[in-house]
Design a protein around this motif. Sequence first.
Motif, short mmCIF file in Angstrom:
data_model
loop_
_atom_site.label_atom_id
_atom_site.label_comp_id
_atom_site.label_asym_id
_atom_site.label_seq_id
_atom_site.Cartn_x
_atom_site.Cartn_y
_atom_site.Cartn_z
N UNK A 50 0.84 -1.20 0.00
CA UNK A 50 0.00 0.00 0.00
C UNK A 50 0.87 1.25 0.00
N UNK A 51 0.26 2.33 -0.47
CA UNK A 51 0.87 3.67 -0.47
C UNK A 51 -0.05 4.58 0.33
N UNK A 52 0.49 5.22 1.35
CA UNK A 52 -0.29 6.13 2.17
C UNK A 52 0.41 7.48 2.25
N UNK A 53 -0.35 8.52 1.98
CA UNK A 53 0.20 9.87 1.99
C UNK A 53 -0.17 10.58 3.29
N UNK A 54 0.83 10.93 4.04
CA UNK A 54 0.66 11.66 5.28
C UNK A 54 1.06 13.11 5.05
N UNK A 55 0.74 14.01 5.99
CA UNK A 55 1.06 15.43 5.76
C UNK A 55 2.53 15.71 5.50
N UNK A 56 3.44 14.89 6.06
CA UNK A 56 4.86 15.19 5.97
C UNK A 56 5.67 14.19 5.15
N UNK A 57 5.06 13.11 4.70
CA UNK A 57 5.80 12.11 3.93
C UNK A 57 4.82 11.14 3.27
N UNK A 58 5.33 10.39 2.32
CA UNK A 58 4.59 9.31 1.69
C UNK A 58 5.16 7.99 2.17
N UNK A 59 4.30 7.15 2.72
CA UNK A 59 4.72 5.84 3.21
C UNK A 59 4.41 4.78 2.15
N UNK A 60 5.44 4.06 1.75
CA UNK A 60 5.29 2.98 0.77
C UNK A 60 5.69 1.67 1.44
N UNK A 61 4.73 0.83 1.69
CA UNK A 61 4.99 -0.45 2.37
C UNK A 61 5.06 -1.56 1.34
N UNK A 62 6.12 -2.37 1.44
CA UNK A 62 6.37 -3.40 0.43
C UNK A 62 6.83 -4.70 1.10
N UNK A 63 6.65 -5.77 0.36
CA UNK A 63 7.26 -7.05 0.71
C UNK A 63 8.34 -7.33 -0.32
N UNK A 64 9.55 -7.58 0.15
CA UNK A 64 10.68 -7.73 -0.77
C UNK A 64 11.27 -9.14 -0.76
#
Length: 383
Positions: free
Chosen positions: A359-373
């Motif tokens: 998932x990709x979540x946009x917060x006020x101060x950053x974009x969080x990109x969660x991945x399985x590698x």
Amino acid sequence: MHQVGPGRQAMTRLMLGRTLERICKAVLLLCLIHFLIMMILYFDVYSQRFDLFRRNGSRTNTNVSAGTAHHYFLYNVTRANATAACLTTSPSPQPEDQQTPSPKPLPPCPESPPGLVGRLLIEFSSLMTMERVQKENPNVTNGGRYTPPDCRARWKVAIIIPFRHRENHLKYWLHYLHPILRRQKIDYGLYIINQLGEETFNRAKLLNVGYSEALKDSEYDCFIFSDVDLIPMDDRNIYHCYDQPRHFAIAMDKFGFRLPYAGYFGGVSGLSKKQFLKINGFPNEYWGWGGEDDDIYNRITLNGMKVSRPDVRIGRYRMIKHERDKHNEPNPQRFNKIQNTKNTMRKDGISSLSYRLVHVRRFPLYTNISVEIGKPPPRPFKG
């Protein structure tokens, strides 16, 4: 015959003179009133006509009457940028946006912005909350994006942070770096690349993921790769790309504010898109702590480039002290891999990257990109 005496004649002449004087004053007053009325009427008509000219000049989609078309013609032919369409008695309507003057292009941002303060006091003892950091940075837009309002940045920068279980460190990083980057006049977006699960950490692969995902967001041409526990101590250490790959964190307090060895490329580094692709990105097969920075340094030198660095007095960093993360133990294979960079860099890198975007979540101060590698391959059995 009765004769009027000299005194009476003088009195008559005096009264007659006063009467004539009053008549003359009345006539002059009437003339003055008439003149004022004429002037008021004249300026009233003039202002209406001028207002009509102005509206016709700014709103070409409004039809003008035949009586005002001649004045519209005279008004427009005196303008330096009058077009042939203005020379007709009945100008054809044009889109309104064509009449709106285009904004002046912004000047390029200076290489050394005047708002920089130099050496900074960095401390990690005060309580830091995300709410506080957000209030400190109202000009940062959703997803951690910022563009200088008064100048055109030379680079469009994606700042990429490999991440797992470092929420407290992230608050300090955001607290210090957002104001620094704004003072540096950087056009940037901030991406936190979060490795899900508890498999062995893979920093370099997460950096490759950040490069790939950031380009889905915008046309970045510069990429800054930073550990979340490193804070610059001088805002003259400008976070954009250079003619050669850039190593920013050259003097950490961890190493006594000196470069630990000549080939060190760890902590915070930057490459342009062209430089990144030239070395095929970063290696994907360094699982656990250590080795990937040396592999990247080898890729740079093997491709005919040199590492550029700031002055040692400017490239100083403080590290947030912490224990080594679980599942990020030293990689026992790192030394063998570093020696084989020449053979592996073409097949192991951004060209061979595979991961699953959760998932990709946009917060006020950053974009969080969660991945399985994925997870590391089984280590060879030692018999």
